[in-house]
Design a protein around this motif. Sequence first.
Motif, mmCIF file in Angstrom:
data_model
loop_
_atom_site.group_PDB
_atom_site.id
_atom_site.type_symbol
_atom_site.label_atom_id
_atom_site.label_comp_id
_atom_site.label_asym_id
_atom_site.label_seq_id
_atom_site.Cartn_x
_atom_site.Cartn_y
_atom_site.Cartn_z
ATOM 1 N N PRO A 254 -10.573 2.734 13.028
ATOM 2 C CA PRO A 254 -9.299 3.076 12.105
ATOM 3 C C PRO A 254 -8.300 2.293 12.528
ATOM 4 N N GLU A 255 -8.287 0.919 12.425
ATOM 5 C CA GLU A 255 -7.594 0.116 11.449
ATOM 6 C C GLU A 255 -7.472 0.181 9.972
ATOM 7 N N THR A 256 -8.270 0.750 9.310
ATOM 8 C CA THR A 256 -8.376 1.218 8.084
ATOM 9 C C THR A 256 -7.194 2.681 7.823
ATOM 10 N N VAL A 257 -7.253 2.904 8.706
ATOM 11 C CA VAL A 257 -5.898 4.077 8.622
ATOM 12 C C VAL A 257 -4.460 4.161 8.677
ATOM 13 N N VAL A 258 -4.221 2.876 9.465
ATOM 14 C CA VAL A 258 -3.535 2.635 9.861
ATOM 15 C C VAL A 258 -2.079 1.942 8.541
ATOM 16 N N PRO A 259 -2.345 1.511 8.002
ATOM 17 C CA PRO A 259 -1.435 1.516 6.605
ATOM 18 C C PRO A 259 -0.736 2.826 5.763
ATOM 19 N N ALA A 260 -1.492 4.129 6.521
ATOM 20 C CA ALA A 260 -1.412 4.730 5.990
ATOM 21 C C ALA A 260 -0.733 5.170 6.575
ATOM 22 N N LEU A 261 -0.472 5.732 7.626
ATOM 23 C CA LEU A 261 0.785 5.708 8.188
ATOM 24 C C LEU A 261 1.882 5.005 8.571
ATOM 25 N N LEU A 262 1.855 3.902 8.503
ATOM 26 C CA LEU A 262 2.795 2.946 8.327
ATOM 27 C C LEU A 262 3.830 3.123 6.792
ATOM 28 N N ARG A 263 3.097 2.935 5.633
ATOM 29 C CA ARG A 263 3.381 4.430 4.560
ATOM 30 C C ARG A 263 4.476 4.826 4.445
ATOM 31 N N LEU A 264 4.115 6.422 5.984
ATOM 32 C CA LEU A 264 5.267 6.978 5.990
ATOM 33 C C LEU A 264 6.570 6.525 6.241
ATOM 34 N N LEU A 265 6.685 5.426 7.245
ATOM 35 C CA LEU A 265 7.556 5.067 7.770
ATOM 36 C C LEU A 265 8.382 4.423 6.359
ATOM 37 N N ASP A 266 7.611 4.132 6.188
ATOM 38 C CA ASP A 266 8.183 2.589 4.882
ATOM 39 C C ASP A 266 8.893 3.046 4.004
ATOM 40 N N GLU A 267 8.499 4.392 3.055
ATOM 41 C CA GLU A 267 9.006 5.505 2.448
ATOM 42 C C GLU A 267 9.646 6.568 2.216
ATOM 43 N N ALA A 268 9.478 6.151 3.881
ATOM 44 C CA ALA A 268 10.348 7.618 5.141
ATOM 45 C C ALA A 268 10.339 8.701 4.026
ATOM 46 N N ALA A 269 8.864 9.389 4.284
ATOM 47 C CA ALA A 269 8.298 10.362 3.463
ATOM 48 C C ALA A 269 8.844 11.756 3.745
ATOM 49 N N VAL A 270 8.729 12.918 3.842
ATOM 50 C CA VAL A 270 9.498 14.039 3.613
ATOM 51 C C VAL A 270 8.239 14.849 4.555
ATOM 52 N N SER A 271 9.007 15.779 5.554
ATOM 53 C CA SER A 271 8.043 16.217 6.392
ATOM 54 C C SER A 271 7.254 17.062 6.192
ATOM 55 N N GLY A 272 5.651 16.636 5.823
ATOM 56 C CA GLY A 272 4.921 17.942 6.154
ATOM 57 C C GLY A 272 3.856 17.346 6.301
ATOM 58 N N ARG A 273 2.756 17.489 6.063
ATOM 59 C CA ARG A 273 1.526 17.384 6.234
ATOM 60 C C ARG A 273 0.572 16.848 5.401
ATOM 61 N N TYR A 274 0.543 15.289 5.704
ATOM 62 C CA TYR A 274 -0.457 14.877 4.515
ATOM 63 C C TYR A 274 -2.237 13.812 5.202
ATOM 64 N N THR A 275 -2.589 13.863 3.985
ATOM 65 C CA THR A 275 -3.784 12.731 5.093
ATOM 66 C C THR A 275 -4.409 11.595 4.587
ATOM 67 N N ALA A 276 -4.734 11.022 5.077
ATOM 68 C CA ALA A 276 -4.743 9.619 5.063
ATOM 69 C C ALA A 276 -4.939 8.719 3.789
ATOM 70 N N ALA A 277 -5.780 9.100 3.619
ATOM 71 C CA ALA A 277 -6.847 9.464 2.370
ATOM 72 C C ALA A 277 -5.817 9.916 0.946
ATOM 73 N N ASP A 278 -4.806 10.398 0.626
ATOM 74 C CA ASP A 278 -4.351 10.951 -0.066
ATOM 75 C C ASP A 278 -2.843 8.785 0.310
ATOM 76 N N LEU A 279 -2.625 8.970 0.922
ATOM 77 C CA LEU A 279 -1.825 8.285 1.343
ATOM 78 C C LEU A 279 -1.990 6.466 0.951
ATOM 79 N N LEU A 280 -3.341 6.337 1.424
ATOM 80 C CA LEU A 280 -3.591 4.845 0.717
ATOM 81 C C LEU A 280 -4.323 5.306 -0.538
ATOM 82 N N ALA A 281 -4.319 5.798 -1.337
ATOM 83 C CA ALA A 281 -4.438 6.383 -2.653
ATOM 84 C C ALA A 281 -3.025 6.409 -3.733
ATOM 85 N N GLY A 282 -1.982 5.977 -2.558
ATOM 86 C CA GLY A 282 -0.556 5.438 -3.217
ATOM 87 C C GLY A 282 -0.143 7.355 -3.371
#
Length: 290
Positions: A254-282
Amino acid sequence: MPVAIITGASKGLGRALAAGLAGRGWDLVVDARSAGPLEAAARELRETGVRVVALPGDVTDGGHRAALVAAAAELGGLDLLVNNASALGAEPLVRLADHPLDGLRTALEVNVVAPLGLAQEALPLLRASSYLASYAGDISYIGGVPYIRGAGNAGTYESHPYTRDVRNAGLSDSPPYVEVSGGAILNISSDAAVEAYSTWGGYGAAKAALDQQSAVLAVEEPGLRVWWVDPGDMRTDLYAAAVPDDDESGRPLPETVVPALLRLLDEAAVSGRYTAADLLAGAADAGGSR
């Protein structure tokens, strides 16, 4: 310091995300059904110097949900609500023909009803949050439907539909740029919500309902960020209970997924559905930045 509520935080993704936020200085309200593992997690989190309130209980209990929000208020407010606690409905998973109906009811209560109940309790604090900058009326999608990566509306998506965006700054119908403030809701979903996997029907149906509920909440609460995220396969107790005969040794922690979730906060990402794989891939689309 910002404040987050995280359900299901004694282990797995909930505990990993709590550690990630604590490392950034977030104060936390954490919950789980088992008091012992929850308190052990809380002690570890407190070693980072943040305030941690650990409240064992069941998210399907309205009194427990109210206590979680009250604890956040005591810490100074609420900036992020993470609905992570989940129930499979059957352990191990079974085909729909054999799925216990009481188990399905439990999955719906934990995965759908409880997140809404907790959001309802938390909305006044989340609306008052100043942690994330958002935009008035901003769900950031043409036609007013939530952005879902890869679901057919990505081609009509505008990442910044306000006049400061160079792509629409000269358009007379561009909505005005108006800053408002609000917090965020992060609902942990699953690929079983959108894919038809044998034996995952009950759990997948509950997560699909959570996805739709999240999408509507995003439309109804434009001052907040509402994210529903598929974290992908992980090595967790939940997966082991779902498919006990599967070899999960190659699955990511699970620790490998955390950077993806933190990126949502860092970028104030718009509301929507995301996958951790996409977020980790930038692949996150920012609705703002901090």
